[in-house]
Design a protein around this motif. Structure first.
Motif, PDB file in Angstrom:
ATOM      1  N   THR A  44       0.861  -1.174   0.000  1.00 61.54           N
ATOM      2  CA  THR A  44       0.000   0.000   0.000  1.00 61.54           C
ATOM      3  C   THR A  44       0.895   1.221   0.000  1.00 61.54           C
ATOM      4  O   THR A  44       2.115   1.122   0.161  1.00 61.54           O
ATOM      5  N   GLN A  45       0.296   2.363  -0.180  1.00 65.05           N
ATOM      6  CA  GLN A  45       1.097   3.582  -0.212  1.00 65.05           C
ATOM      7  C   GLN A  45       1.676   3.906   1.156  1.00 65.05           C
ATOM      8  O   GLN A  45       2.603   4.689   1.268  1.00 65.05           O
TER       9      GLN A  45
ATOM     10  N   ARG B 283       0.039  -1.552 -10.857  1.00 63.89           N
ATOM     11  CA  ARG B 283      -1.139  -0.856 -10.336  1.00 63.89           C
ATOM     12  C   ARG B 283      -0.741   0.141  -9.248  1.00 63.89           C
ATOM     13  O   ARG B 283      -1.317   1.229  -9.143  1.00 63.89           O
TER      14      ARG B 283
ATOM     15  N   GLU C   5       0.515   3.214 -10.929  1.00 63.43           N
ATOM     16  CA  GLU C   5      -0.595   3.981 -11.488  1.00 63.43           C
ATOM     17  C   GLU C   5      -1.269   4.837 -10.416  1.00 63.43           C
ATOM     18  O   GLU C   5      -1.591   6.002 -10.651  1.00 63.43           O
ATOM     19  N   LEU C   6      -1.485   4.254  -9.248  1.00 62.95           N
ATOM     20  CA  LEU C   6      -2.124   5.002  -8.159  1.00 62.95           C
ATOM     21  C   LEU C   6      -1.260   6.177  -7.714  1.00 62.95           C
ATOM     22  O   LEU C   6      -1.779   7.276  -7.456  1.00 62.95           O
ATOM     23  N   TRP C   7       0.025   5.955  -7.613  1.00 65.19           N
ATOM     24  CA  TRP C   7       0.918   7.048  -7.214  1.00 65.19           C
ATOM     25  C   TRP C   7       0.881   8.173  -8.240  1.00 65.19           C
ATOM     26  O   TRP C   7       0.831   9.356  -7.882  1.00 65.19           O
TER      27      TRP C   7
ATOM     28  N   GLU D 179      -1.536   8.881 -10.407  1.00 67.45           N
ATOM     29  CA  GLU D 179      -2.851   9.515 -10.425  1.00 67.45           C
ATOM     30  C   GLU D 179      -3.028  10.492  -9.271  1.00 67.45           C
ATOM     31  O   GLU D 179      -3.526  11.603  -9.452  1.00 67.45           O
ATOM     32  N   GLU D 180      -2.620  10.085  -8.073  1.00 64.62           N
ATOM     33  CA  GLU D 180      -2.958  10.842  -6.880  1.00 64.62           C
ATOM     34  C   GLU D 180      -1.907  11.876  -6.479  1.00 64.62           C
ATOM     35  O   GLU D 180      -2.249  12.866  -5.829  1.00 64.62           O
TER      36      GLU D 180
ATOM     37  N   GLN E   5      -6.855   2.487 -17.160  1.00 66.96           N
ATOM     38  CA  GLN E   5      -7.406   3.360 -16.114  1.00 66.96           C
ATOM     39  C   GLN E   5      -6.601   4.640 -15.992  1.00 66.96           C
ATOM     40  O   GLN E   5      -7.163   5.732 -15.883  1.00 66.96           O
TER      41      GLN E   5
END
Length: 396
Positions: free
Chosen positions: A48-49, A175, A178-180, A182-183, A205
């Motif tokens: 997780t982050q 994935r 990608e989250l890092w 995006e956010e 995505q």
């Protein structure tokens, strides 16, 4: 000093046991798939982050064992104990790793290592990863060992790690990157570069997030340096984005037009309700001639009642209320005709001229009649009804 040596010996013994288990699994890969299924180790916890995330195992109370295993795998990576493959990077940097762990974490590494297995098990093997920062490669290989990362490293190398995770098929890391992006990393200056990279790395995505970000911030994005470079290198992509922006702008205007149109239909519907309320029940200082109005009656709930009351008073006093006369009277004539087309039973209706308008409808121009019918249907559908106490589609 003696305790330190004893601890080091115990750590090396644990690592040797781990490597022995992995070697036995690797050697039995081609012999029996059933043995592989039974001996295959539990994968490391998903990241997780914020750091670690425990696996969804049946025994959730043993989360401390996962931390111990992650620490052991990190030590194995840092020390390179009994490493049997070299990863060669730019600037002659080398990382020593273990074929079993790389092969278990990445099917691409597994295929590359199988091809180089033919000349003996102890043969020294090498894999070249060039074109990426050596530090990014080090973070990538560490993740393959323990699924752990440092937030500072992830923030610095999220894009190179996205490329590596796509090239070597590591979906969990992909994935996560990608989250890092995006956010935390996306902005008007780099969104075009991220968008192109997402298209190349098959990240739908992330591509969609970039696309929506570009549409929302088109003006500053189109002035960025990344846009200018894309315009020269990928003119077709630039054309597609501009076409999408134009389409979205047209669609937005159309949605706004429909919303405003529906508001008008709702206002007309409320005006029809208020007209029936005034003519049947009476409101404040205006109502039917046989109705006694009281000063202490409750406030009216119809929003359009006050404006319609003023229009009715003007219509009653105006000397130019004939056809083609006063503009306010003309609006009142239209309201009365619209009511007659919405009224379910004009024989008992108390609104003035309701029956007259219904009888004169036969003499009306056909095109004009069609326009009225369309208006009536839109008004009724704006309230999502097929009938009401005073209005009905059947009367149209």
């Amino acid at each position: 000093m003696v305790d330190l040596k004893t601890d080091l010996v115990e750590k090396r013994e644990r690592i040797e046991v781990l490597l022995k288990i992995v070697d036995e699994m690797d050697s039995g890969y081609n012999e029996s798939p059933l043995i592989l299924d039974k001996a295959y180790p539990v994968p490391p916890p998903l990241p997780t982050q914020k750091g670690f995330m425990s696996t969804k195992s049946k025994i959730r109370a043993y989360s401390s064992s996962s931390s111990t295993m992650n620490h052991t795998l990190d030590s194995l990576f840092d020390e390179g104990y009994r490493a049997d493959v070299s990863i060669i990077m730019d600037y002659d940097n080398i990382i020593y790793a273990h074929t079993s762990i790389l092969g278990a974490a990445s099917p691409v590494f597994k295929g590359m290592l199988k091809q180089s297995r033919g000349h003996g098990r102890n043969r020294e093997r090498a894999i070249a990863i060039r074109g990426v920062s050596p530090e990014a490669v080090r973070v990538f290989i560490r993740f393959l060992y323990s699924s752990c990362y440092e937030e500072e490293k992830m923030e610095e190398f999220a894009l190179p790690l996205l490329v590596l995770s796509h090239a070597y098929v590591v979906p969990r890391l992909k994935r996560l990157c990608e989250l890092w992006v995006e956010e935390k990393l996306m902005n008007t200056d780099n969104v075009i570069d991220i968008f192109q990279l997402a298209l190349l790395c098959d990240a739908p995505q992330l591509s969609l997030v970039c696309y929506r970000f570009i549409l929302r911030n088109f003006k500053p994005v189109s002035a960025s340096e990344g846009w200018k470079i894309m315009k020269e290198s990928h003119p077709n992509l630039e054309k597609e984005i501009i076409d999408s922006v134009i389409y979205e702008d047209v669609a937005k205007k159309e949605r706004t037009r429909k919303v405003n149109e529906r508001k008008i239909y709702l206002q007309l519907y409320e005006a029809m309700e208020a007209l029936v309320h005034i003519c049947r029940d009476g409101c404040r200082t205006i109502g039917p001639h046989d109705k006694i109005l009281r000063d202490d009656q409750e406030p009216c709930n119809y929003v359009a009642c006050k404006r319609l009351e003023m229009l009715i008073r003007h219509f009653a006093r105006c000397k130019m209320r004939g056809p083609g006369g006063c503009i306010h009277c003309k609006r009142m004539w239209q309201i009365l005709e619209l009511h007659s087309r919405l009224c379910a039973d004009s024989d008992v209706c108390k609104v003035p001229l309701c029956r007259n308008f219904r009888e004169n409808r036969r003499k009306q121009n056909k095109k004009e009649d069609i326009r009225w019918r369309i208006l009536v249907r839109k008004i009724v559908r704006s309230r999502s009804i097929s009938g009401a106490p005073f209005f009905s589609l059947e009367s149209t």
